[in-house]
Design an enzyme around this catalytic site. Structure first.
Site, mmCIF file in Angstrom:
data_model
loop_
_atom_site.group_PDB
_atom_site.id
_atom_site.type_symbol
_atom_site.label_atom_id
_atom_site.label_comp_id
_atom_site.label_asym_id
_atom_site.label_seq_id
_atom_site.Cartn_x
_atom_site.Cartn_y
_atom_site.Cartn_z
ATOM 1 N N TYR A 191 -2.195 5.469 -4.576
ATOM 2 C CA TYR A 191 -3.235 6.492 -4.565
ATOM 3 C C TYR A 191 -2.637 7.710 -5.260
ATOM 4 O O TYR A 191 -1.624 8.256 -4.793
ATOM 5 C CB TYR A 191 -3.634 6.868 -3.138
ATOM 6 C CG TYR A 191 -4.437 5.831 -2.399
ATOM 7 C CD1 TYR A 191 -5.761 5.578 -2.751
ATOM 8 C CD2 TYR A 191 -3.885 5.113 -1.341
ATOM 9 C CE1 TYR A 191 -6.509 4.637 -2.060
ATOM 10 C CE2 TYR A 191 -4.629 4.171 -0.653
ATOM 11 C CZ TYR A 191 -5.941 3.936 -1.021
ATOM 12 O OH TYR A 191 -6.685 3.002 -0.342
ATOM 13 N N SER A 237 0.814 -1.213 0.000
ATOM 14 C CA SER A 237 0.000 0.000 0.000
ATOM 15 C C SER A 237 0.853 1.270 0.000
ATOM 16 O O SER A 237 1.935 1.314 0.597
ATOM 17 C CB SER A 237 -0.909 0.012 1.232
ATOM 18 O OG SER A 237 -1.559 1.259 1.387
ATOM 19 N N LYS A 244 -7.362 -0.832 -10.095
ATOM 20 C CA LYS A 244 -8.018 -1.546 -8.997
ATOM 21 C C LYS A 244 -9.285 -0.795 -8.580
ATOM 22 O O LYS A 244 -9.216 0.361 -8.160
ATOM 23 C CB LYS A 244 -7.080 -1.675 -7.806
ATOM 24 C CG LYS A 244 -7.688 -2.403 -6.619
ATOM 25 C CD LYS A 244 -6.685 -2.533 -5.488
ATOM 26 C CE LYS A 244 -7.285 -3.239 -4.298
ATOM 27 N NZ LYS A 244 -8.337 -2.418 -3.647
ATOM 28 N N THR A 248 -5.303 2.508 -7.514
ATOM 29 C CA THR A 248 -6.655 2.457 -6.962
ATOM 30 C C THR A 248 -7.508 3.531 -7.627
ATOM 31 O O THR A 248 -7.172 4.714 -7.574
ATOM 32 C CB THR A 248 -6.624 2.654 -5.440
ATOM 33 O OG1 THR A 248 -5.968 1.522 -4.848
ATOM 34 C CG2 THR A 248 -8.025 2.766 -4.879
ATOM 35 N N HIS A 270 -13.235 -2.124 -2.832
ATOM 36 C CA HIS A 270 -12.459 -1.664 -1.679
ATOM 37 C C HIS A 270 -12.873 -2.410 -0.413
ATOM 38 O O HIS A 270 -12.873 -1.851 0.690
ATOM 39 C CB HIS A 270 -12.614 -0.157 -1.485
ATOM 40 C CG HIS A 270 -11.345 0.542 -1.100
ATOM 41 N ND1 HIS A 270 -10.448 1.032 -2.017
ATOM 42 C CD2 HIS A 270 -10.804 0.823 0.113
ATOM 43 C CE1 HIS A 270 -9.430 1.594 -1.404
ATOM 44 N NE2 HIS A 270 -9.615 1.471 -0.106
#
Length: 369
Positions: free
Chosen positions: A141, A118, A242, A167, A265
């Site tokens: 992100y 992440s 994603k 994402t 998510h």
């Protein structure tokens, strides 16, 4: 004859299913942390639907196929894996174990699994690269600061990431009511290790609106398809989107050579969003084999894995289950949780009468009721 131990706590019962690891995590994690991990948005209907989508499907096994063995191996973007299960990105592993992502990477590598790291990891990308002994991807992100965004991508590639997972389903953070009730704020949202030097929002609860509005001051809500193509040219790595659940979005991704990662998510953003498994047949048809299709959300058994692959996925990803293992037993817990899922997948293939993943076809599943 072996004598029983004279002191100390009795050994824990065998942990043979993902549910066992959930119970173990429940015993060691503070309530607020467990709620952050297990919770979803609003009424958490989507969290439930993700798992129920698998329960609503029955398996239709073949018999007398002459199958003497099964093969669960698969390949994703040139990486050979012993099973079609990878680790979805989850934030701040330091919340769950002192060794944070280092333990996750070690445990995943021991199981032969691929880890997706992440943006909001506890460890920096450089620390992750140094700790990794197996393959890993980087989840991004997109930041409002695009120079910082590109720097993150280049740092991930330099540290050893072999694909970029962007994402695309989080222009804003969902209404996570458990966190609000607990007053829980994710430590990495104050000053994430990988974003040191970028814009920060110290002390803000990520479930609360930022600056009186709904948008995070850091994450860019205006990401478009052209941004993904730009990022691919910057990093020179395969890129996956994603958060795709619609066939038209999947078709757009495939036409651009962007991999499709189906996700909502984990039910943590838009409550009552469709379960990825429910949307999978239409998405797989739209992609038509041009790019890999991955699915996460609700996978808890090896039978879930084979259902997803039978309906057109190339692999599945799990998030909460491996974190339960991490919380319970560190790296060994991650390995054990993934190994349990792999073992169940092998058994499911054998009992379905199919020799390998390519033999999983839609006619092997049907409605359970």
């Amino acid at each position: 004859m072996t004598s029983p131990p004279l002191s100390g706590a009795p050994p824990h019962p065998p942990r043979i299913t993902l549910a066992d690891f959930h119970e173990a995590a429940r015993e060691v994690l503070p309530t607020a942390v467990l709620d952050y991990l297990d919770g979803g948005a609003a009424d958490e209907r989507t969290v439930r639907w993700n798992a129920e989508a698998y329960q609503r499907l029955a398996l239709l096994p073949r018999v007398l196929t002459g199958t003497a063995g099964v093969d669960t191996r698969c390949t994703l973007y040139g990486t050979d894996l012993p099973a079609p299960v990878l680790l979805a990105p989850t934030a701040a592993h330091g919340l769950f174990h002192p060794e944070a992502e280092a333990a996750t990477l070690q445990g995943a590598a021991a199981a032969g699994a691929l880890t997706t790291v992440s943006t909001f990891s506890t460890l920096t990308l450089e620390e992750i690269g140094a700790a990794a002994t197996g393959p890993w991807w980087f989840q991004l992100y997109v930041q409002r600061d695009r120079a910082l965004t590109e720097d993150l991508v280049l740092r991930a590639r330099a540290a050893g990431a072999t694909a970029l997972v962007v994402t695309v389903d989080t222009p804003v953070t969902g209404l996570r009511e458990r966190d609000l009730r607990n007053g829980f704020a994710l430590p990495s949202h104050g000053m994430p290790a990988n974003l040191a030097g970028g814009a920060a929002a110290p002390g803000r609860n990520p479930s609360e609106p930022a600056h009186g509005g709904i948008h995070d001051p850091r994450i860019d809500p205006a990401v478009s398809w052209s941004d993904l193509e730009r990022l691919r040219s910057v990093c020179g790595l395969p890129v996956l989107a994603k958060g795709v659940v619609r066939a038209d979005d999947a078709r757009r991704a495939a036409e651009s050579g962007i991999g499709v990662w189906m996700s909502n998510h984990g039910g943590r953003n838009l409550d009552t969003a469709v379960a990825p498994l429910t949307a999978l047949p239409a998405v797989a048809a739209a992609v038509d084999g041009r790019v890999p299709v991955l699915v996460d959300g609700g996978v808890r058994r090896g039978t879930d894995v084979v259902k997803a692959l039978a309906l057109g996925a190339d692999a599945v990803a799990v998030g909460r289950p491996y974190v339960w293992g991490l919380a319970a037993d560190g790296a060994e817990g991650v390995t054990a949780a993934l190994s349990a899922l792999h073992r169940e997948t092998e058994l499911a293939l054998a009992l379905l009468g199919v020799p390998d993943l390519t033999a999983l076809t839609p006619d092997l599943v049907g409605p359970a009721w």
